[in-house]
Scaffold this active site. Structure first.
Site, short mmCIF file in Angstrom:
data_model
loop_
_atom_site.label_atom_id
_atom_site.label_comp_id
_atom_site.label_asym_id
_atom_site.label_seq_id
_atom_site.Cartn_x
_atom_site.Cartn_y
_atom_site.Cartn_z
N ASP A 184 0.86 -1.13 0.03
CA ASP A 184 -0.02 -0.06 0.04
C ASP A 184 0.84 1.21 0.02
O ASP A 184 1.77 1.65 0.87
CB ASP A 184 -1.06 -0.04 1.30
CG ASP A 184 -1.83 1.18 1.26
OD1 ASP A 184 -1.83 1.99 0.50
OD2 ASP A 184 -2.07 1.41 2.79
N ASN A 189 -0.38 4.50 -0.24
CA ASN A 189 -0.90 5.81 0.28
C ASN A 189 -1.70 5.84 1.50
O ASN A 189 -2.31 6.76 2.11
CB ASN A 189 -1.91 6.33 -0.66
CG ASN A 189 -3.17 5.53 -0.90
OD1 ASN A 189 -2.97 4.25 -0.40
ND2 ASN A 189 -4.02 6.03 -1.85
N ASP A 243 -3.93 4.02 2.77
CA ASP A 243 -5.50 3.65 2.89
C ASP A 243 -5.83 2.10 3.53
O ASP A 243 -6.84 1.81 3.53
CB ASP A 243 -6.36 4.27 1.81
CG ASP A 243 -6.02 3.26 0.49
OD1 ASP A 243 -4.98 2.35 0.73
OD2 ASP A 243 -6.62 3.36 -0.59
N ASP A 295 -1.79 -1.33 -3.82
CA ASP A 295 -2.24 -0.31 -5.12
C ASP A 295 -0.96 -0.76 -5.90
O ASP A 295 0.10 -1.07 -5.81
CB ASP A 295 -2.35 0.96 -4.67
CG ASP A 295 -1.32 1.52 -3.64
OD1 ASP A 295 -0.19 1.63 -4.09
OD2 ASP A 295 -2.06 2.12 -2.60
N ASP A 349 -5.76 -10.50 -15.42
CA ASP A 349 -6.92 -11.44 -15.44
C ASP A 349 -7.86 -11.03 -16.29
O ASP A 349 -8.37 -9.92 -16.48
CB ASP A 349 -7.57 -11.31 -13.65
CG ASP A 349 -7.57 -12.62 -13.24
OD1 ASP A 349 -8.50 -13.36 -13.69
OD2 ASP A 349 -7.17 -12.68 -12.24
N ASP A 379 -10.51 -16.35 -16.43
CA ASP A 379 -11.27 -16.88 -15.07
C ASP A 379 -12.45 -17.87 -15.38
O ASP A 379 -13.11 -17.40 -16.34
CB ASP A 379 -11.80 -15.81 -14.62
CG ASP A 379 -12.29 -16.02 -13.19
OD1 ASP A 379 -11.44 -16.37 -12.16
OD2 ASP A 379 -13.60 -15.74 -12.76
N GLU A 428 -8.23 -20.96 -16.51
CA GLU A 428 -8.61 -21.80 -15.20
C GLU A 428 -9.83 -22.58 -15.38
O GLU A 428 -10.85 -22.04 -16.01
CB GLU A 428 -8.73 -20.49 -14.21
CG GLU A 428 -9.27 -21.05 -12.77
CD GLU A 428 -10.06 -20.34 -11.93
OE1 GLU A 428 -10.15 -20.35 -10.83
OE2 GLU A 428 -11.02 -19.71 -12.21
N HIS A 468 -4.74 -17.56 -4.60
CA HIS A 468 -5.78 -16.75 -3.84
C HIS A 468 -7.02 -17.18 -3.49
O HIS A 468 -7.67 -16.65 -2.86
CB HIS A 468 -5.98 -15.40 -4.87
CG HIS A 468 -6.79 -15.66 -6.03
ND1 HIS A 468 -6.50 -16.30 -6.97
CD2 HIS A 468 -7.88 -15.25 -6.22
CE1 HIS A 468 -7.34 -16.28 -7.91
NE2 HIS A 468 -8.36 -15.68 -7.51
N ASP A 469 -7.33 -18.45 -4.10
CA ASP A 469 -8.52 -19.19 -3.87
C ASP A 469 -8.21 -20.47 -2.54
O ASP A 469 -9.16 -20.89 -2.49
CB ASP A 469 -9.05 -19.91 -4.95
CG ASP A 469 -9.83 -18.54 -5.86
OD1 ASP A 469 -10.11 -17.47 -5.36
OD2 ASP A 469 -9.70 -18.86 -7.16
#
Ligand code: TEU
Ligand code: CA
Length: 573
Positions: free
Chosen positions: A28, A30, A32, A36, A105, A207, A263, A336-337
């Site tokens: 990150d 910035n 928040d 990013d 993706d 995907d 995928e 990520h899954d």
């Protein structure tokens, strides 16, 4: 040369190592609390140091973020959380300057329900966008068109009062499925791909691409089907998929030196070869799921079943042999899954380091293109889950709601989530031992893994015995030894228990991989004769890498393997 006597066709994406980057949790810039594009920019030195050649970036498009950005409302815009299109253009340029390619993706089985196409489509059956999605009238009693279920719990149909019809959503209610039978939809998708290709990106990860074609008539599920989801036999590997992908090949991809990865849940090698078998297969690579489904329980995904390393190896060995000379494997043990691989397939306690390295050695010595999912290279673990308030993922949240409503014991619900939840993979990257692991100066959108002070890049980067150093070495070995890329896989032992042993054969010599995928010592000598045969066949065995960081060659004394001992030898012809 492969054992079929055919020279393997060379391609950059066969020789590459891909780094999968989940932008929300990477870095990150910035404060928040959300990773990013500028954050990624600041870490390109790290990726270059690691030696990876390709980044696959999870979705960064405009999205209401119902499903981690897999619900896209504008395919041609960057989500403000991640930055601007200028940031993107700069990132791509900086990556290319460092010799790193970028794969994006492509999520086109469905859009967000906030995409203008859907907003228009839902207004009336006369809208020019009416047939962009899969709409059906309610039954006589107002019921849904069929009995299919969504991957995120509940029916795959949602009634829309505005249009007075149901629409299909194989994922969340906010992810309506596109109607690929409509040529205008396909043209729109081609246009989106063109837009990103013109920017100079190097490929697409597509995907759930084998879900885009639904069986004509949308029939009810078949009793006794072995599909992963009710109705899946009518929408997974459906009748039009290969044709749609061929058309995409002709209209968009032809003549471009890019990488395409589909995928594809529920494919076996035979089905898989329809997509990537050469000649004719429309894609380069697949993410097959057979080895990831290995620990499903009797109740499926949210149940936990027993599995063994030999079962897992048998599946991948089968894929290795099926693809030889015909297609190309993608190699992954988590993403990520999926749960973190060291927690699921290794031992994240006593043998954390050795088992993480063994899994790394395994994934980088099979034939195919290895993928590293961010944090894997540090041995990042599943997150302890004690409070449902920690849940972020939609699939996990929906399971929690259903299981609780059905009266499942809270402890059991949490145990299953702790094991399977996709949140495990999505906690922020651990850069150093400062607050929030150096991920953000603010409050991270999802809790940090509590062990970030001990497990991070800063601690491991200069330690030659670290997991990170092992990954870096594996990446380097691949670029200096062609056998890692092109050597033919040969199983020596392991599909039915005991140590896992295979070779990668070619010119000159062979790689020999020996893995003790267990918490116990395992003998080799006595019950196995293959080692003698191999040593007689080859003059010299050079240890290239070991999960114990050995520098002394133990080859002659390999009678007893230590727990999680994994080693790769170069056998000179
Ligand atoms: O995943 C598709 C998929 O079938 C599974 O990995 C799914 O997440 C799992 O079975 C949970 O039920 C892809 C993306 O990788 C995933 O992040 C998205 O949520 C999904 O498609 C929908 O776009
Ligand atoms: Ca940010």
């Amino acid at each position: 040369m492969s054992d079929t006597g055919v020279m393997e066709e060379k391609a950059w994406w066969k020789e590459a190592v891909v780094y999968q980057l989940y932008p929300r949790s990477f870095s990150d810039s910035n404060g928040d609390g959300i990773g990013d594009l500028r954050g990624i920019m600041g870490k390109l030195d790290y990726l270059q140091w690691l030696g990876v050649n390709v980044v696959w970036l999870n979705p960064v498009y405009r999205s209401p973020n119902d499903d981690g950005g897999y619900d896209i409302s504008d395919y041609r815009a960057i989500h403000p959380d991640f930055g601007t299109m200028e940031d993107f253009d700069l990132l791509l340029k900086e990556m290319h300057r460092r010799g790193i390619r970028l794969v994006m993706d492509l999520v086109v089985n469905h859009t967000s329900d906030e995409h203008p196409w859907f907003v228009e489509s839902s207004k009336s059956a006369d809208s020019p966008w009416a047939d962009y999605y899969i709409w059906r009238k309610p039954g006589a009693a107002g019921e849904a068109p069929n009995d299919w279920l969504s991957f995120f719990e509940g029916p795959a149909w949602e009634y829309h009062p505005g249009r007075g019809e149901y629409y299909l959503h194989l994922f969340s209610r906010k992810q309506p499925d596109l109607n690929w039978e409509n040529p205008r939809v396909r043209e729109e998708v081609h246009g989106v791909m063109q837009f990103w290709l013109e920017k100079g990106i190097d490929g697409f990860r597509m995907d759930v691409i084998n879900l885009i074609s639904k069986a004509p008539g949308l029939p009810d599920s078949l009793p006794g089907s072995r599909s992963r989801i009710r109705g899946g036999e009518h929408f997974i590997n459906g009748p039009g998929v290969v044709e749609y992908l061929r058309e995409m090949g002709e209209k968009v991809l032809q003549g471009k030196d890019i990488m395409t990865v589909g995928e594809t849940p529920d494919v076996d090698p035979e089905t898989g070869l329809r997509y990537v078998g050469k000649p004719g297969g429309p894609l380069d690579l697949l993410f097959q799921f057979e080895h990831m489904d290995i620990d499903y329980g009797a109740d499926g995904y949210w149940d936990i079943g027993a599995w063994s390393p030999s079962d897992l190896f048998a599946i991948l060995s089968k894929w290795q042999r099926a693809m030889e000379g015909r297609g190309w494997n993608s190699l992954y043990l988590n993403n990520h899954d999926q749960p973190r691989q060291v927690s699921r397939l290794g031992n994240d306690g006593k043998y954390w380091r050795e088992s993480a390295k063994l899994l790394a050695i395994f994934n980088h010595t099979l034939k195919g293109t290895p993928f590293i999912y961010q944090g894997e290279e540090l041995g990042m673990k599943n997150v302890p889950l004690s409070d449902p308030g920690q849940i972020r993922d939609i699939g996990a949240a929906n399971f929690y709601r259903r299981a609780t409503a059905e009266g499942m014991d809270q402890g059991e619900v949490l145990r299953r989530l702790q094991y399977r939840s996709r949140d495990n993979a999505r906690t922020p990257m651990q850069w150093d031992g400062t607050k929030h692991g150096g991920f953000t100066a603010g409050t991270p959108w999802i809790g940090m893994h509590p062990e970030y002070r001990d497990i991070n890049v800063a601690v491991q980067q200069d330690d030659p015995g670290s997991i990170l150093s092992c990954y870096r070495k594996l990446v380097a070995l691949r670029s200096s030894h062609p056998l890692f890329v092109y050597g033919t896989f040969r199983e020596v032992h392991g599909s039915s228990g005991g140590p896992i042993v295979y070779t990668r054969d070619g010119e000159p010599g062979s790689l020999l991989v020996i893995l003790n995928w267990s918490n116990q010592e395992q003998p080799l000598e006595g019950r196995l004769t293959w080692l003698d045969a191999l040593t007689a066949q080859y003059g010299n065995a050079e240890l290239l890498i070991s999960s114990y960081g050995d520098t002394v060659d133990r080859f002659a004394r390999l009678n007893l393997l230590r727990p999680w001992e994994g080693a790769v030898y170069y056998l000179e012809a």
